[in-house]
Design an enzyme around this catalytic site. Structure first.
Site, PDB file in Angstrom:
ATOM      1  N   ARG A   1      -5.305   8.382 -12.447  1.00  0.00           N
ATOM      2  CA  ARG A   1      -5.730   7.218 -12.689  1.00  0.00           C
ATOM      3  C   ARG A   1      -7.342   7.147 -12.453  1.00  0.00           C
ATOM      4  NH1 ARG A   1      -7.203   2.906  -8.462  1.00  0.00           N
ATOM      5  NH2 ARG A   1      -7.794   1.294  -9.455  1.00  0.00           N
TER       6      ARG A   1
ATOM      7  N   HIS B   1     -14.461  -0.368 -12.060  1.00  0.00           N
ATOM      8  CA  HIS B   1     -14.339  -0.200 -10.691  1.00  0.00           C
ATOM      9  C   HIS B   1     -15.678  -0.139  -9.977  1.00  0.00           C
ATOM     10  CE1 HIS B   1     -11.764   2.470  -7.584  1.00  0.00           C
ATOM     11  NE2 HIS B   1     -12.855   1.899  -6.947  1.00  0.00           N
TER      12      HIS B   1
ATOM     13  N   GLU C   1      -9.586  -4.268  -7.649  1.00  0.00           N
ATOM     14  CA  GLU C   1      -9.939  -4.869  -6.596  1.00  0.00           C
ATOM     15  C   GLU C   1     -11.098  -6.174  -6.808  1.00  0.00           C
ATOM     16  OE1 GLU C   1     -10.627  -2.457  -3.228  1.00  0.00           O
ATOM     17  OE2 GLU C   1      -9.035  -1.187  -3.544  1.00  0.00           O
TER      18      GLU C   1
ATOM     19  N   ASN D   1      -3.273  -1.531  -4.197  1.00  0.00           N
ATOM     20  CA  ASN D   1      -4.227  -0.970  -3.355  1.00  0.00           C
ATOM     21  C   ASN D   1      -3.918  -1.294  -1.924  1.00  0.00           C
ATOM     22  OD1 ASN D   1      -5.183  -0.013  -5.742  1.00  0.00           O
ATOM     23  ND2 ASN D   1      -7.371  -0.598  -5.327  1.00  0.00           N
TER      24      ASN D   1
ATOM     25  N   TYR E   1      -4.127  -0.525   2.297  1.00  0.00           N
ATOM     26  CA  TYR E   1      -4.528   0.372   3.424  1.00  0.00           C
ATOM     27  C   TYR E   1      -3.946  -0.107   4.704  1.00  0.00           C
ATOM     28  CZ  TYR E   1      -7.027   2.759  -0.045  1.00  0.00           C
ATOM     29  OH  TYR E   1      -7.581   3.372  -1.210  1.00  0.00           O
TER      30      TYR E   1
ATOM     31  N   GLU F   1      -3.411   2.810  -5.079  1.00  0.00           N
ATOM     32  CA  GLU F   1      -4.202   3.525  -4.097  1.00  0.00           C
ATOM     33  C   GLU F   1      -3.462   3.285  -2.666  1.00  0.00           C
ATOM     34  OE1 GLU F   1      -8.536   2.353  -3.590  1.00  0.00           O
ATOM     35  OE2 GLU F   1      -8.683   2.330  -5.645  1.00  0.00           O
TER      36      GLU F   1
HETATM   37  O1  IFM Z   1     -12.691   4.261  -2.067  1.00  0.00           O
HETATM   38  C1  IFM Z   1     -12.207   2.737  -2.129  1.00  0.00           C
HETATM   39  C2  IFM Z   1     -11.858   2.691  -3.437  1.00  0.00           C
HETATM   40  O2  IFM Z   1     -12.889   2.678  -4.183  1.00  0.00           O
HETATM   41  C3  IFM Z   1     -11.393   1.122  -3.492  1.00  0.00           C
HETATM   42  N1  IFM Z   1     -10.116   1.165  -2.749  1.00  0.00           N
HETATM   43  C4  IFM Z   1     -10.370   1.190  -1.362  1.00  0.00           C
HETATM   44  C5  IFM Z   1     -10.873   3.109  -1.226  1.00  0.00           C
HETATM   45  C6  IFM Z   1     -11.221   3.272   0.186  1.00  0.00           C
HETATM   46  O3  IFM Z   1     -12.070   2.427   1.002  1.00  0.00           O
END
Ligand code: IFM
Length: 467
Positions: free
Chosen positions: A89, A133, A178, A309, A311, A375
């Site tokens: 990606r 992006h 995002e 995405n 985290y 992500e």
């Molecule tokens: O690096 C970023 C990415 O560009 C978008 N999502 C979160 C990642 C980590 O911060």
């Protein structure tokens, strides 16, 4: 490698196998890796400007050179092939393709992506293209950026130009990465480009980004995806005990932040309407006049894949008298809390179970769309030892999250694949090059690539289709 991950006191061990056809891959983004910022007709983006503004990016780092992927993409595709990735990606840079944001297309910019796609296909890797992006052409920002409705139409033109060149070989298209971050970190808290601090502009940007998604979707063919930064919203106590009953004021706080972070984007794109709580907040921040008749019909397009995405969870609690968080206009009376659990170098708490909670919830509430983790990954302070990077903490992070993804599939989530963030160490936005998310180390002095232990581990996961 036998793995044992301590997650909230739960030891997670044993082998897991993913469903046949599960998609394994890795992700990057144009400004974070390409470099070649002034080559072959590329115009300036808002991140070029932002990074040059003193005090905005740590140590004054810029994306001018980054990982020099623009010149080294063949070597990088070779690394991907060696890892066994099925999917890569990446994002196309709007200012490379349409240097002024609108007007003439730059064929040399498209040549780069054309060659990259051919190289990937030649290596048996499926390209997933993300069209935005975060590197908005600076000329469009000068005309109002995402707060200007016209930007959405210019995005559709750009999408058509990229699709026109690559659409014979690329079949999975993601419009935006995002949009919450673009709108609320870019236009409200100002920690990302273009660095504005206007809640009103952030809500305008959010709507125009969604409109851009809908308009672009109409010119794309193949599998359509939208990638959002989604997170379960929980109280500190609930993060440790999901079954906990909430006090009404905490339940309201959770619901409001869930609306602002998650449903503000999912609901218009998949269901054609904003959550009532969001409309009420937008109304208080300058009104709803920018949401024109017919917009929501344009925004709701048949999305095949929702890119997630993930985290960490978003942890909040009711706190009477608290002023709004800089990135969450409308969050008065809510405190954003931290948890006393291990965290990554970004300071993000490591809570893999948040991923399973999120995936199960999404498949329950939005069964019409397939899910893919576009992500997931972590920054840690890596050390180079000889010719190795023994990044056991990253392996543990990935292991824990893959087990959580597997749990979600077992619980019925329609999860089709997992793309690690990131293939390479890269420009981590306002943190510059200080924070490293790659499974491949990049020595920025020599541009030498070195597979970290996490890359070798991930290769094994791909080979076995499991852990
Ligand atoms: O690096 C970023 C990415 O560009 C978008 N999502 C979160 C990642 C980590 O911060």
């Amino acid at each position: 490698m036998t793995s044992t991950i301590e997650t909230r006191g739960l030891a997670r061990t044993g082998s897991v196998t993913f469903p046949d056809g599960f998609i394994w891959g890795a992700a990057t983004a144009s400004y974070q890796i390409e470099g070649a910022a002034r080559e072959d007709g590329r115009g300036p983006s808002i991140w070029d400007t932002f990074a040059r503004t003193p005090g905005r990016v740590a140590s004054g780092h810029t994306g001018d050179v980054a990982c020099d992927h623009y010149h080294r993409f063949r070597e990088d595709v070779g690394l991907m092939a060696g890892l066994g990735l099925a999917v890569y990606r990446f994002s196309t840079a709007w200012p490379r393709v349409v240097p002024d944001g609108s007007g003439p297309v730059n064929p040399r910019g498209l040549d780069f992506y054309d060659a990259l796609v051919d190289e990937l296909l030649g290596a048996g890797i499926t390209p997933y293209v993300t069209l935005y992006h975060w590197d908005l052409p600076q000329t469009l920002e000068d005309r109002g950026g995402w707060a200007n409705r016209d930007t959405a139409y210019r995005f559709a033109d750009y999408a058509q130009a990229v699709h026109g060149r690559l659409g014979d070989r690329v079949t999975t298209w993601t419009t935006l990465n995002e949009p919450w971050v673009s709108a609320f970190l870019g236009y409200c808290s100002g920690v990302h480009a273009p660095g504005r601090t206007s809640p009103r502009d952030a809500f305008l940007a959010a709507h125009h980004l969604l409109l851009a998604h809908g308009l672009a979707a109409q010119v794309l063919t193949g599998e359509l995806a939208l990638t959002l930064n989604l997170a379960p919203v929980v109280t500190p106590a609930q993060a440790l005990d999901p079954a906990l009953e909430l006090r009404p004021e905490d339940a309201e706080a959770v619901h409001r932040i869930d609306a602002l972070l998650n449903r503000q984007f999912i609901d218009p794109a998949l269901r054609g309407g904003y959550p009532a709580e969001v409309l009420e907040i937008v109304e208080r921040h300058g009104g709803l006049g920018h949401i024109r008749d017919g917009d929501l019909e344009i925004i709701k397009q048949p999305v095949d894949l929702l890119g997630i995405n993930y985290y960490n969870p978003c942890i909040v609690e009711a706190a009477p008298g608290e002023s709004a968080h800089p990135a969450y206009p409308g969050s008065e009376g809510i405190r954003f809390a931290s948890l006393d659990v291990p965290s990554t170098a970004m300071g993000w708490p490591i809570i893999p179970s948040g991923l399973s909670t999120l995936l199960v919830r999404l498949s329950r509430d939005y069964p019409e769309v397939g899910l893919i983790v576009t992500e997931n990954g972590a920054a840690f302070e890596d050390a180079v030892v000889g010719d190795r990077v023994p990044d056991a903490d990253r392996v543990a992070y990935l292991d824990g999250h893959l087990r959580a993804a597997h749990e979600a599939i077992s619980a019925g989530a329609d999860l089709r694949g997992y793309l690690v963030w990131s293939l390479l160490d890269n420009f981590e936005w306002a943190e510059g090059y200080h924070l490293r998310f790659g499974i491949v180390r990049v020595d920025y002095g020599t541009q030498r690539r070195l597979l970290k232990d996490s890359a070798l581990w991930y290769r094994g996961v791909i080979q076995r289709n499991g852990i």
